[in-house]
Design a protein around this motif. Structure first.
Motif, PDB file in Angstrom:
ATOM      1  N   THR A 209      86.974  67.664  18.499  1.00 31.21           N
ATOM      2  CA  THR A 209      88.075  67.129  19.292  1.00 31.21           C
ATOM      3  C   THR A 209      88.862  66.133  18.464  1.00 31.21           C
ATOM      4  O   THR A 209      88.282  65.339  17.714  1.00 31.21           O
ATOM      5  CB  THR A 209      87.553  66.400  20.547  1.00 31.21           C
ATOM      6  OG1 THR A 209      86.822  67.300  21.338  1.00 31.21           O
ATOM      7  CG2 THR A 209      88.705  65.858  21.367  1.00 31.21           C
ATOM      8  N   GLN A 210      90.160  66.163  18.596  1.00 34.87           N
ATOM      9  CA  GLN A 210      91.037  65.203  17.930  1.00 34.87           C
ATOM     10  C   GLN A 210      91.948  64.564  18.962  1.00 34.87           C
ATOM     11  O   GLN A 210      92.582  65.252  19.756  1.00 34.87           O
ATOM     12  CB  GLN A 210      91.885  65.900  16.864  1.00 34.87           C
ATOM     13  CG  GLN A 210      92.811  64.959  16.102  1.00 34.87           C
ATOM     14  CD  GLN A 210      93.781  65.705  15.205  1.00 34.87           C
ATOM     15  OE1 GLN A 210      94.041  66.891  15.404  1.00 34.87           O
ATOM     16  NE2 GLN A 210      94.301  65.015  14.208  1.00 34.87           N
ATOM     17  N   ASP A 211      91.985  63.241  18.977  1.00 34.73           N
ATOM     18  CA  ASP A 211      92.906  62.487  19.819  1.00 34.73           C
ATOM     19  C   ASP A 211      93.790  61.634  18.928  1.00 34.73           C
ATOM     20  O   ASP A 211      93.282  60.924  18.046  1.00 34.73           O
ATOM     21  CB  ASP A 211      92.149  61.580  20.791  1.00 34.73           C
ATOM     22  CG  ASP A 211      91.408  62.368  21.847  1.00 34.73           C
ATOM     23  OD1 ASP A 211      92.075  62.971  22.691  1.00 34.73           O
ATOM     24  OD2 ASP A 211      90.159  62.381  21.821  1.00 34.73           O
ATOM     25  N   LEU A 212      95.087  61.689  19.134  1.00 35.98           N
ATOM     26  CA  LEU A 212      96.035  60.828  18.451  1.00 35.98           C
ATOM     27  C   LEU A 212      96.693  59.932  19.493  1.00 35.98           C
ATOM     28  O   LEU A 212      97.186  60.420  20.514  1.00 35.98           O
ATOM     29  CB  LEU A 212      97.107  61.651  17.730  1.00 35.98           C
ATOM     30  CG  LEU A 212      96.618  62.588  16.619  1.00 35.98           C
ATOM     31  CD1 LEU A 212      97.794  63.339  16.007  1.00 35.98           C
ATOM     32  CD2 LEU A 212      95.874  61.809  15.536  1.00 35.98           C
ATOM     33  N   ILE A 213      96.681  58.630  19.245  1.00 38.75           N
ATOM     34  CA  ILE A 213      97.192  57.655  20.204  1.00 38.75           C
ATOM     35  C   ILE A 213      98.147  56.711  19.483  1.00 38.75           C
ATOM     36  O   ILE A 213      97.841  56.234  18.387  1.00 38.75           O
ATOM     37  CB  ILE A 213      96.041  56.837  20.827  1.00 38.75           C
ATOM     38  CG1 ILE A 213      95.033  57.778  21.499  1.00 38.75           C
ATOM     39  CG2 ILE A 213      96.575  55.828  21.835  1.00 38.75           C
ATOM     40  CD1 ILE A 213      93.759  57.074  21.946  1.00 38.75           C
ATOM     41  N   ALA A 214      99.281  56.441  20.088  1.00 40.96           N
ATOM     42  CA  ALA A 214     100.258  55.517  19.511  1.00 40.96           C
ATOM     43  C   ALA A 214     100.388  54.301  20.418  1.00 40.96           C
ATOM     44  O   ALA A 214     100.739  54.436  21.589  1.00 40.96           O
ATOM     45  CB  ALA A 214     101.615  56.208  19.351  1.00 40.96           C
ATOM     46  N   VAL A 215     100.074  53.131  19.864  1.00 39.31           N
ATOM     47  CA  VAL A 215     100.196  51.883  20.629  1.00 39.31           C
ATOM     48  C   VAL A 215     100.981  50.901  19.773  1.00 39.31           C
ATOM     49  O   VAL A 215     102.195  50.936  19.714  1.00 39.31           O
ATOM     50  CB  VAL A 215      98.819  51.301  20.997  1.00 39.31           C
ATOM     51  CG1 VAL A 215      98.983  50.220  22.062  1.00 39.31           C
ATOM     52  CG2 VAL A 215      97.889  52.372  21.525  1.00 39.31           C
ATOM     53  N   ASP A 216     100.294  50.023  19.070  1.00 40.56           N
ATOM     54  CA  ASP A 216     100.879  49.136  18.069  1.00 40.56           C
ATOM     55  C   ASP A 216      99.725  48.560  17.256  1.00 40.56           C
ATOM     56  O   ASP A 216      98.555  48.686  17.634  1.00 40.56           O
ATOM     57  CB  ASP A 216     101.727  48.023  18.700  1.00 40.56           C
ATOM     58  CG  ASP A 216     100.922  47.154  19.639  1.00 40.56           C
ATOM     59  OD1 ASP A 216      99.957  46.512  19.198  1.00 40.56           O
ATOM     60  OD2 ASP A 216     101.249  47.120  20.848  1.00 40.56           O
TER      61      ASP A 216
END
Length: 241
Positions: A119-126
């Motif tokens: 599984t791969q999760d990509l998350i953009a926050v800061d």
């Protein structure tokens, strides 16, 4: 982000040896002081999706696992834990960044009915939120060595946590291993899961694999090669102007 229980059942589904060294690392190569290096951009949902791994990146025999991406509501509760920080580890893994708004993209793959699963999760926050999340997880896993959760149907998941040396891939790197036992009545199934988290500026990648006792695990070199490809894509996307 899917719940920890769902992840353990098919997503959580990198490799490394146990170590007393800190599990957060930084890249050794630094640009010369005279070089101007643009800060990585925080990516949009479409950009994250475009940066995901595909079946073509995986070994022969893998296919997309759509069922692993279903967003199911968890009824799990911790019923036993080795330390108070297990709650922090559970919550941070189940819902990264708490109630903060963020965008993400996910992909899941299976190498057959018995795995291995990826599984791969990509998350953009800061960057500040990512740094805080890494610090929370690192402190929690140093104290929390095991926990047992139970859902509303009586299904129990026992997990033993252990930090491992994270591959040096991005700005910050964090990794741990989980030995898992799923139990329902007299039926028990064991599995070994590993997770690596890597940041590129304010973008976070979580790459996870799981191998059940009757299935085949990823080879260590094979998994790390996939992690390198995944991070390179994220870096390229974040550097694009």
């Amino acid at each position: 982000m899917r719940t920890l229980c769902v992840t353990l059942l098919g997503l959580f589904l990198v490799s490394g040896c146990g170590s007393d060294e800190p599990i957060e690392t930084s890249r050794d190569s630094q640009p010369a002081a005279t070089e101007e290096v643009a800060e990585p951009r925080v990516l949009t949902s479409d950009e994250l999706t475009a940066a995901l791994l595909t079946v073509d990146d995986l070994p022969t025999g893998f296919s997309v696992d759509e069922t692993a991406l279903e967003d199911l509501e968890s009824t799990d509760e911790i019923v036993r834990a080795s330390g108070d920080s297990c709650t922090d580890l559970w919550e941070a893994t189940e819902t990264p960044f708490g109630d903060e708004e963020y965008v993400e993209a996910s992909a899941a793959f299976a190498g057959g009915e018995l795995g291995p699963f990826l599984t791969q999760d990509l998350i953009a926050v800061d960057e500040s939120a990512v740094a805080s999340e890494f610090a929370t997880l690192q402190l929690a896993i140093e104290d929390c060595t095991s926990l047992v959760s139970r859902d509303a149907d009586g299904f129990e998941t026992s997990v033993e946590f252990a930090p491992i040396t994270a591959p040096d891939l991005g700005d910050k790197n964090f990794a741990f291993e989980m030995r898992i036992t799923y139990a329902y009545g007299d039926v028990e199934v064991d599995a070994l899961a590993t997770m690596v988290m890597t940041s590129v500026g304010g973008n976070l990648m979580i790459l996870s694999s799981i191998a059940v006792e009757m299935g085949e695990p990823f080879e260590a070199a094979e998994f790390e090669a996939l992690a390198q490809v995944a991070v390179a894509r994220l870096q390229d996307a974040a550097a694009a102007r």
